[in-house]
Design an enzyme around this catalytic site. Structure first.
Site, mmCIF file in Angstrom:
data_model
loop_
_atom_site.group_PDB
_atom_site.id
_atom_site.type_symbol
_atom_site.label_atom_id
_atom_site.label_comp_id
_atom_site.label_asym_id
_atom_site.label_seq_id
_atom_site.Cartn_x
_atom_site.Cartn_y
_atom_site.Cartn_z
ATOM 1 N N ASN A 102 0.831 -1.208 0.000
ATOM 2 C CA ASN A 102 0.000 0.000 0.000
ATOM 3 C C ASN A 102 0.863 1.254 0.000
ATOM 4 O O ASN A 102 1.982 1.267 0.511
ATOM 5 C CB ASN A 102 -0.935 0.002 1.215
ATOM 6 C CG ASN A 102 -1.938 -1.135 1.132
ATOM 7 O OD1 ASN A 102 -2.125 -1.705 0.060
ATOM 8 N ND2 ASN A 102 -2.554 -1.467 2.237
ATOM 9 N N HIS A 119 5.716 -0.390 -2.816
ATOM 10 C CA HIS A 119 5.205 0.378 -3.957
ATOM 11 C C HIS A 119 5.264 1.883 -3.739
ATOM 12 O O HIS A 119 4.596 2.636 -4.433
ATOM 13 C CB HIS A 119 3.773 -0.061 -4.285
ATOM 14 C CG HIS A 119 3.701 -1.474 -4.793
ATOM 15 N ND1 HIS A 119 2.532 -2.197 -4.876
ATOM 16 C CD2 HIS A 119 4.666 -2.312 -5.236
ATOM 17 C CE1 HIS A 119 2.787 -3.411 -5.347
ATOM 18 N NE2 HIS A 119 4.076 -3.504 -5.565
ATOM 19 N N CYS A 127 11.848 13.934 -7.637
ATOM 20 C CA CYS A 127 12.298 14.677 -8.824
ATOM 21 C C CYS A 127 12.651 13.669 -9.924
ATOM 22 O O CYS A 127 13.397 12.724 -9.680
ATOM 23 C CB CYS A 127 13.521 15.527 -8.459
ATOM 24 S SG CYS A 127 14.327 16.236 -9.885
ATOM 25 N N THR A 188 -4.466 -9.104 0.381
ATOM 26 C CA THR A 188 -3.851 -8.963 -0.940
ATOM 27 C C THR A 188 -4.390 -10.041 -1.873
ATOM 28 O O THR A 188 -4.583 -11.183 -1.459
ATOM 29 C CB THR A 188 -2.302 -8.993 -0.880
ATOM 30 O OG1 THR A 188 -1.799 -9.017 -2.221
ATOM 31 C CG2 THR A 188 -1.750 -10.165 -0.109
ATOM 32 N N PRO A 214 -11.346 -12.145 2.718
ATOM 33 C CA PRO A 214 -12.707 -12.687 2.558
ATOM 34 C C PRO A 214 -12.823 -13.601 1.335
ATOM 35 O O PRO A 214 -13.748 -14.403 1.255
ATOM 36 C CB PRO A 214 -13.585 -11.446 2.380
ATOM 37 C CG PRO A 214 -12.686 -10.289 2.221
ATOM 38 C CD PRO A 214 -11.289 -10.687 2.548
ATOM 39 N N ALA A 231 -10.260 -8.114 7.544
ATOM 40 C CA ALA A 231 -9.089 -7.962 8.416
ATOM 41 C C ALA A 231 -9.418 -7.181 9.678
ATOM 42 O O ALA A 231 -8.919 -7.486 10.763
ATOM 43 C CB ALA A 231 -7.961 -7.270 7.645
HETATM 44 P P1 NAD Z 1 -6.000 -5.901 -4.702
HETATM 45 O O1 NAD Z 1 -6.927 -4.708 -4.868
HETATM 46 O O2 NAD Z 1 -5.568 -6.626 -5.907
HETATM 47 O O3 NAD Z 1 -6.707 -6.985 -3.756
HETATM 48 C C1 NAD Z 1 -7.331 -6.626 -2.549
HETATM 49 C C2 NAD Z 1 -7.584 -7.910 -1.783
HETATM 50 O O4 NAD Z 1 -8.100 -7.549 -0.524
HETATM 51 C C3 NAD Z 1 -8.596 -8.848 -2.438
HETATM 52 O O5 NAD Z 1 -8.093 -10.168 -2.435
HETATM 53 C C4 NAD Z 1 -9.829 -8.739 -1.540
HETATM 54 O O6 NAD Z 1 -10.546 -9.969 -1.444
HETATM 55 C C5 NAD Z 1 -9.176 -8.401 -0.217
HETATM 56 N N1 NAD Z 1 -10.038 -7.662 0.707
HETATM 57 C C6 NAD Z 1 -11.052 -6.815 0.432
HETATM 58 N N2 NAD Z 1 -11.574 -6.327 1.567
HETATM 59 C C7 NAD Z 1 -10.868 -6.867 2.586
HETATM 60 C C8 NAD Z 1 -10.923 -6.748 4.000
HETATM 61 N N3 NAD Z 1 -11.817 -5.942 4.610
HETATM 62 N N4 NAD Z 1 -10.044 -7.458 4.744
HETATM 63 C C9 NAD Z 1 -9.125 -8.271 4.155
HETATM 64 N N5 NAD Z 1 -9.034 -8.414 2.823
HETATM 65 C C10 NAD Z 1 -9.886 -7.721 2.051
HETATM 66 O O7 NAD Z 1 -4.820 -5.384 -3.803
HETATM 67 P P2 NAD Z 1 -3.264 -5.731 -3.823
HETATM 68 O O8 NAD Z 1 -3.088 -7.202 -3.784
HETATM 69 O O9 NAD Z 1 -2.670 -4.881 -2.755
HETATM 70 O O10 NAD Z 1 -2.748 -5.192 -5.225
HETATM 71 C C11 NAD Z 1 -3.210 -3.947 -5.759
HETATM 72 C C12 NAD Z 1 -2.127 -2.928 -6.103
HETATM 73 O O11 NAD Z 1 -2.740 -1.628 -6.062
HETATM 74 C C13 NAD Z 1 -0.999 -2.869 -5.139
HETATM 75 O O12 NAD Z 1 0.143 -2.765 -5.917
HETATM 76 C C14 NAD Z 1 -1.168 -1.567 -4.334
HETATM 77 O O13 NAD Z 1 0.051 -0.843 -4.284
HETATM 78 C C15 NAD Z 1 -2.097 -0.729 -5.159
HETATM 79 N N6 NAD Z 1 -3.154 -0.051 -4.372
HETATM 80 C C16 NAD Z 1 -2.895 0.425 -3.099
HETATM 81 C C17 NAD Z 1 -3.918 1.034 -2.371
HETATM 82 C C18 NAD Z 1 -3.616 1.579 -0.995
HETATM 83 O O14 NAD Z 1 -2.501 2.049 -0.740
HETATM 84 N N7 NAD Z 1 -4.571 1.533 -0.049
HETATM 85 C C19 NAD Z 1 -5.193 1.123 -2.882
HETATM 86 C C20 NAD Z 1 -5.396 0.652 -4.183
HETATM 87 C C21 NAD Z 1 -4.393 0.052 -4.913
#
Ligand code: NAD
Length: 248
Positions: A102, A119, A127, A188, A214, A231
């Protein structure tokens, strides 16, 4: 909520705990994932076309504005009980490492220390000429703003699609995964590489793998324990049980 005694026992015996988090842990803080539908001004844009180096080259102002919009949403969000539970878990184990995909800074805001950000972080800019990082900068009429040192364009300090991850963070993360005795994968989808390999590397190096999600993911079939659910509901209870076990 009940946990299997063997799962709790793992935390009693285990010395090195490693946690990997993804966008799901911040869902309960109200931060939309990339894949969720965009609203308002941005609904006609596909995020996968905005979060690339090519998009920034083509239209840096547009990409800057999209990140400014995301930064505003994220700045209003608060760490949720899952972020706080991981801070509590850290306080119970001398060898604890938290790796996140995240960019939202919520682990740090919840009090976690030494967070490994694979990330980047949306609250930093960098810059494009000299790589200098900034946590504060002046917004100007011309977007993106300029580097105060060399006048180059600033970009968000996040990893875009097709870009390599920061070497040191990646090396450290794999090193922790190889040495973990318990590896917890939280929120994730395990689809974005190379982060998606970390749970599997940990498992093949001898760690017990626990998934909190979930939904089913590609790592579910490798997990020793699967905790299906949100979570923010599971982690506080799990960590409290571990804490009680430690103090008894
Ligand atoms: P993803 O969006 O691909 O997957 C999210 C996962 O979280 C899913 O498997 C889903 O079932 C699960 N999920 C949903 N609600 C949940 C909960 N309440 N508790 C536990 N699990 C839950 O996310 P990813 O695998 O992190 O990959 C996405 C990419 O996008 C990453 O590279 C990330 O850097 C970026 N991203 C980051 C953010 C952030 O910083 N919050 C937000 C969006 C995207």
């Amino acid at each position: 909520m009940e946990f299997s005694p063997s799962l709790l026992l793992l935390f009693q015996r285990s010395a090195r705990i490693v946690v990997l988090t993804g966008a799901g842990i911040s869902a309960e803080s109200g931060i939309p994932t990339f894949r969720e539908a965009q609203t308002g001004l941005w609904e006609t844009y596909n995020p996968e076309e905005l979060a690339t180096p090519q998009a920034f080259q083509r239209n840096p102002g547009l990409v800057w504005d999209w990140y400014a919009h995301r930064r505003e949403i994220i700045a209003k969000a608060q760490p949720n009980p899952a972020h706080r539970a991981l801070t509590d878990l850290e306080s119970l184990f001398p060898e604890f490492n938290l790796i996140t995909q995240n960019i939202d800074n919520l682990h740090r805001r919840a009090g976690s220390s030494g967070v490994i950000e694979l990330h980047g972080n949306i609250f930093r800019s960098r810059c494009i000429e000299e790589g200098t990082r900034f946590i504060e900068w002046e917004e100007a009429d011309v977007k993106p703003p300029r580097c105060p040192d060399c006048g180059g364009s600033l970009r968000p300090d996040v990893v875009w699609f097709t870009e390599a991850l920061p070497q040191e963070a990646l090396y450290t993360a794999f090193n922790h995964a190889e040495n973990a005795t318990v590896f917890l994968s939280v929120g994730t989808s395990a689809l974005v590489q190379p982060a998606a390999s970390l749970p599997l590397v940990a498992k093949s190096s001898g760690a017990h793998l626990i998934e909190v999600n979930p939904d089913t993911t590609p790592i579910s079939r490798e997990a020793d324990y699967i905790l299906r659910g949100r979570a923010g509901e599971i982690l506080p209870v799990l960590v409290e049980r571990i804490r009680l076990m430690h103090s008894s």
